[in-house]
Design an enzyme around this catalytic site. Structure first.
Site, PDB file in Angstrom:
ATOM      1  N   GLN A  72      -2.149  -4.834  -1.358  1.00 46.91           N
ATOM      2  CA  GLN A  72      -1.488  -3.677  -1.962  1.00 46.91           C
ATOM      3  C   GLN A  72      -2.178  -2.357  -1.581  1.00 46.91           C
ATOM      4  O   GLN A  72      -2.187  -1.392  -2.350  1.00 46.91           O
ATOM      5  CB  GLN A  72      -1.418  -3.828  -3.477  1.00 46.91           C
ATOM      6  CG  GLN A  72      -0.409  -4.858  -3.939  1.00 46.91           C
ATOM      7  CD  GLN A  72       1.019  -4.484  -3.556  1.00 46.91           C
ATOM      8  OE1 GLN A  72       1.383  -3.318  -3.530  1.00 46.91           O
ATOM      9  NE2 GLN A  72       1.832  -5.491  -3.243  1.00 46.91           N
ATOM     10  N   SER A  73      -2.711  -2.296  -0.385  1.00 49.13           N
ATOM     11  CA  SER A  73      -3.433  -1.112   0.086  1.00 49.13           C
ATOM     12  C   SER A  73      -2.534   0.121   0.154  1.00 49.13           C
ATOM     13  O   SER A  73      -1.507   0.128   0.844  1.00 49.13           O
ATOM     14  CB  SER A  73      -4.015  -1.393   1.474  1.00 49.13           C
ATOM     15  OG  SER A  73      -4.465  -0.212   2.085  1.00 49.13           O
ATOM     16  N   ASN A  74      -2.942   1.183  -0.553  1.00 44.97           N
ATOM     17  CA  ASN A  74      -2.248   2.467  -0.438  1.00 44.97           C
ATOM     18  C   ASN A  74      -2.461   3.080   0.940  1.00 44.97           C
ATOM     19  O   ASN A  74      -1.561   3.713   1.499  1.00 44.97           O
ATOM     20  CB  ASN A  74      -2.756   3.433  -1.512  1.00 44.97           C
ATOM     21  CG  ASN A  74      -2.458   2.952  -2.912  1.00 44.97           C
ATOM     22  OD1 ASN A  74      -1.325   2.640  -3.248  1.00 44.97           O
ATOM     23  ND2 ASN A  74      -3.489   2.872  -3.741  1.00 44.97           N
TER      24      ASN A  74
END
Length: 300
Positions: A72-74
């Site tokens: 879920q890396s921004n």
């Protein structure tokens, strides 16, 4: 070294008063720097960094970029969006294995056309090095991209010249390093999110690179010798809990408080921890909370 950027957003981002939240926490004055409203790809602090790392990729003649992160890396989401804006291909090397359903940031990664490579248990950097494209580092952070938060600090000094403290999530370190380079260590409180084994050493190392003799002009406000940077950094390590991927009750409470007093939504990994750190520290004077984005991760 000449540092240049490619334009990916419209600056400055807003600085908004948060009087109800200030009253609930017990602060004299609180402002929110809305770097969640940077525009590109759902917004967030990584846009400022990508203006520099993508400039390096374009200058190197790259036709594609590669970066790494958690599922879920921004940063991964915004790298995909920046690549689409610039006409570059994008490969995202993510930890673990593909989930059954693509939600949150993963859904947006695919929507922007990124190719996702699941690394399993292999080291992300090794898998990334085997891909075709210009490699942007973890979190988009290096001494060049941290200049994006020197830019942000200059915006803040224009918007609120007599600010006392900026509170920010400390992930890969570049956001805090850029702020400290311009504002000095005494005016920046970084709240560790558990992404790094030694965040103090990482931020100090970035500052040492940024503040080398040729770049010493960046150290505009603090007047601190670089050798003393590590000891002078203000870092709250009390919000990590059981680890980066976990959520603590103080973080949940901070997220509810921000939403119910100001209609501001935070994420559980970065801004939620930063707000929990702000609630615990209760800094005096004119306080700025740097909202670095991350809402798509909450929706996962």
């Amino acid at each position: 070294m000449t540092i240049k950027a490619v334009p990916l957003a419209t600056w400055p981002t807003p600085l908004e008063p948060a009087m109800r939240l200030a009253g609930a926490i017990g602060l004299e004055e609180l402002w929110v720097k809305r770097d969640d409203l940077t525009g590109l790809g759902g917004g967030g602090n990584k846009v400022r960094k990508l203006q520099y790392t993508c400039a390096q990729a374009v200058e190197a003649g790259a036709t594609g970029v590669v970066t790494t992160g958690a599922p879920q890396s921004n940063h991964a989401r915004l790298t995909a969006a920046a690549a689409a804006r610039l006409g570059l291909s994008c490969t995202l090397v993510l930890a673990g294995t593909a989930p059954e359903a693509m939600r949150g940031n993963l859904l947006l990664d695919e929507l922007a056309g990124a190719r996702i490579v699941w690394a399993g248990t292999d080291p992300l950097a090794e898998v990334a090095a085997a891909q075709d494209g210009y490699v942007i580092p973890f979190g988009g952070t290096n001494a060049v991209s941290a200049q994006g938060y020197v830019d942000c600090a200059k915006e803040l000094l224009t918007q609120l010249p007599d600010l006392d403290t900026v509170v920010v999530a400390l992930g890969s370190g570049g956001t805090m390093a850029g702020l400290v380079a311009q504002l000095g260590p005494e005016r920046v409180l970084g709240v560790d999110v558990g992404a790094l084994p030694d965040p103090r050493a990482t931020v100090a190392g970035l500052l040492d690179e940024m503040l080398a003799p040729a770049e010493s002009g960046m150290w505009a406000a603090g007047g601190t010798e670089t050798g003393a940077v590590s000891e002078s950094l203000r870092i709250d390590s009390g919000q990590v809990g059981a680890g980066y991927a976990t959520v603590t009750e103080p973080v949940r409470a901070a997220m509810r408080l921000a939403a119910r007093t100001e209609g501001i939504f935070l994420d559980p990994t970065y801004t939620g921890r930063a707000m929990a750190g702000l609630c615990a520290a209760k800094p005096r004077g004119k306080v700025v909370f740097l909202h670095t984005g991350g809402l798509p991760g909450l929706l996962a």
